[in-house]
Design a protein around this motif. Structure first.
Motif, short mmCIF file in Angstrom:
data_model
loop_
_atom_site.label_atom_id
_atom_site.label_comp_id
_atom_site.label_asym_id
_atom_site.label_seq_id
_atom_site.Cartn_x
_atom_site.Cartn_y
_atom_site.Cartn_z
N MET A 18 26.43 -47.07 -47.97
CA MET A 18 25.43 -46.48 -47.09
C MET A 18 24.05 -46.43 -47.75
N ARG A 19 24.01 -46.68 -49.05
CA ARG A 19 22.73 -46.75 -49.76
C ARG A 19 22.16 -48.16 -49.69
N ASN A 20 23.02 -49.13 -49.34
CA ASN A 20 22.62 -50.54 -49.22
C ASN A 20 23.13 -51.11 -47.90
N LEU A 21 22.83 -50.42 -46.82
CA LEU A 21 23.35 -50.75 -45.50
C LEU A 21 22.63 -51.96 -44.91
N VAL A 22 23.41 -52.91 -44.42
CA VAL A 22 22.84 -54.07 -43.75
C VAL A 22 22.84 -53.75 -42.26
N ALA A 23 21.67 -53.54 -41.71
CA ALA A 23 21.54 -53.22 -40.29
C ALA A 23 21.36 -54.50 -39.48
N GLN A 24 21.73 -54.45 -38.22
CA GLN A 24 21.55 -55.60 -37.35
C GLN A 24 20.47 -55.30 -36.31
N ASP A 25 19.86 -56.39 -35.82
CA ASP A 25 18.88 -56.21 -34.75
C ASP A 25 19.62 -56.16 -33.41
N ASP A 27 20.20 -58.32 -31.29
CA ASP A 27 21.03 -59.49 -31.03
C ASP A 27 22.21 -59.60 -31.98
N GLY A 28 22.38 -58.60 -32.85
CA GLY A 28 23.50 -58.62 -33.79
C GLY A 28 23.23 -59.42 -35.05
N GLU A 29 21.98 -59.83 -35.26
CA GLU A 29 21.61 -60.58 -36.46
C GLU A 29 21.26 -59.59 -37.57
N ASP A 30 21.65 -59.92 -38.81
CA ASP A 30 21.32 -59.06 -39.95
C ASP A 30 19.81 -58.98 -40.13
N ARG A 31 19.33 -57.77 -40.35
CA ARG A 31 17.91 -57.58 -40.65
C ARG A 31 17.70 -57.90 -42.13
N PRO A 32 16.49 -58.32 -42.50
CA PRO A 32 16.25 -58.75 -43.88
C PRO A 32 16.25 -57.62 -44.91
N ASN A 33 15.91 -56.41 -44.52
CA ASN A 33 15.80 -55.31 -45.48
C ASN A 33 17.01 -54.39 -45.41
N LEU A 34 17.52 -54.03 -46.58
CA LEU A 34 18.63 -53.08 -46.65
C LEU A 34 18.11 -51.67 -46.32
N ILE A 35 18.99 -50.82 -45.82
CA ILE A 35 18.61 -49.46 -45.49
C ILE A 35 19.34 -48.50 -46.41
N ASP A 36 18.60 -47.54 -46.95
CA ASP A 36 19.17 -46.49 -47.78
C ASP A 36 19.29 -45.26 -46.88
N MET A 37 20.50 -45.00 -46.37
CA MET A 37 20.71 -43.90 -45.43
C MET A 37 20.39 -42.54 -46.05
N ALA A 38 20.64 -42.38 -47.34
CA ALA A 38 20.34 -41.10 -47.99
C ALA A 38 18.83 -40.82 -47.93
#
Length: 161
Positions: A18-25, A27-38
């Motif tokens: 969850m500190r290096n979450l790969v989010a999708q747009d 259309d279900g495509e991976d976004r380029p930047n990881l998300i740190d949920m904390a």
């Protein structure tokens, strides 16, 4: 997520995935930047005006802490928190404070978290129509009410099978 052991609600115990979450747009495509949920949780709390730790405790009519040692006995945590919050205990974010707070002896959560749990649990019961206005034979049947009122443990449920 449903197959992982739950972690203790303590500092430095946020799941790495969850500190290096790969989010999708959309259309279900991976976004380029990881998300740190904390970090995002803290950012959103600040953005929404959630009170800081001491302010939150004051709003609950609990005593605010006056020194870092009131929060935790972990000397490493105290050192890091002092550095991050520039020694100002009133800047301590709620989420961080809840995770750093000393646990109640025999419990897996802290005093503030337990206080919130009590408020939320009782409110949910009061608002549940199946425990209030619809707690009757019309909703449960006579046999159903007897089961509800006579059940004291999971063993009672298993014995019925």
């Amino acid at each position: 997520m449903g197959h992982q052991s739950c972690g203790a609600l303590t500092l430095w115990n946020y799941p790495n995935w969850m500190r290096n979450l790969v989010a999708q747009d959309i259309d279900g495509e991976d976004r380029p930047n990881l998300i740190d949920m904390a970090a995002l949780e803290i950012y959103r709390d600040r953005e929404r005006g959630v009170p800081r730790y001491n302010g939150f405790r004051k709003n609950l009519l609990m005593s605010p802490i006056s020194k870092w040692e009131d929060l935790t006995d972990d000397e490493e945590a105290i050192k890091v928190l002092k550095e991050v919050y520039e020694g100002n205990i009133d800047k301590l974010d709620l989420n961080v404070g809840l995770h750093a707070e000393k646990m109640i002896r025999g419990f897996s959560i802290s005093e503030t978290a337990f206080f919130i749990f009590l408020l939320v649990a009782s409110r949910r019961l009061e608002a549940d129509m199946f425990f209030t206005t619809n707690f009757n034979e019309k909703t449960y049947t006579k046999e159903g009410l007897e089961w509800v009122n006579a059940t004291e443990s999971l063993k009672d449920v298993i014995d019925r099978a």
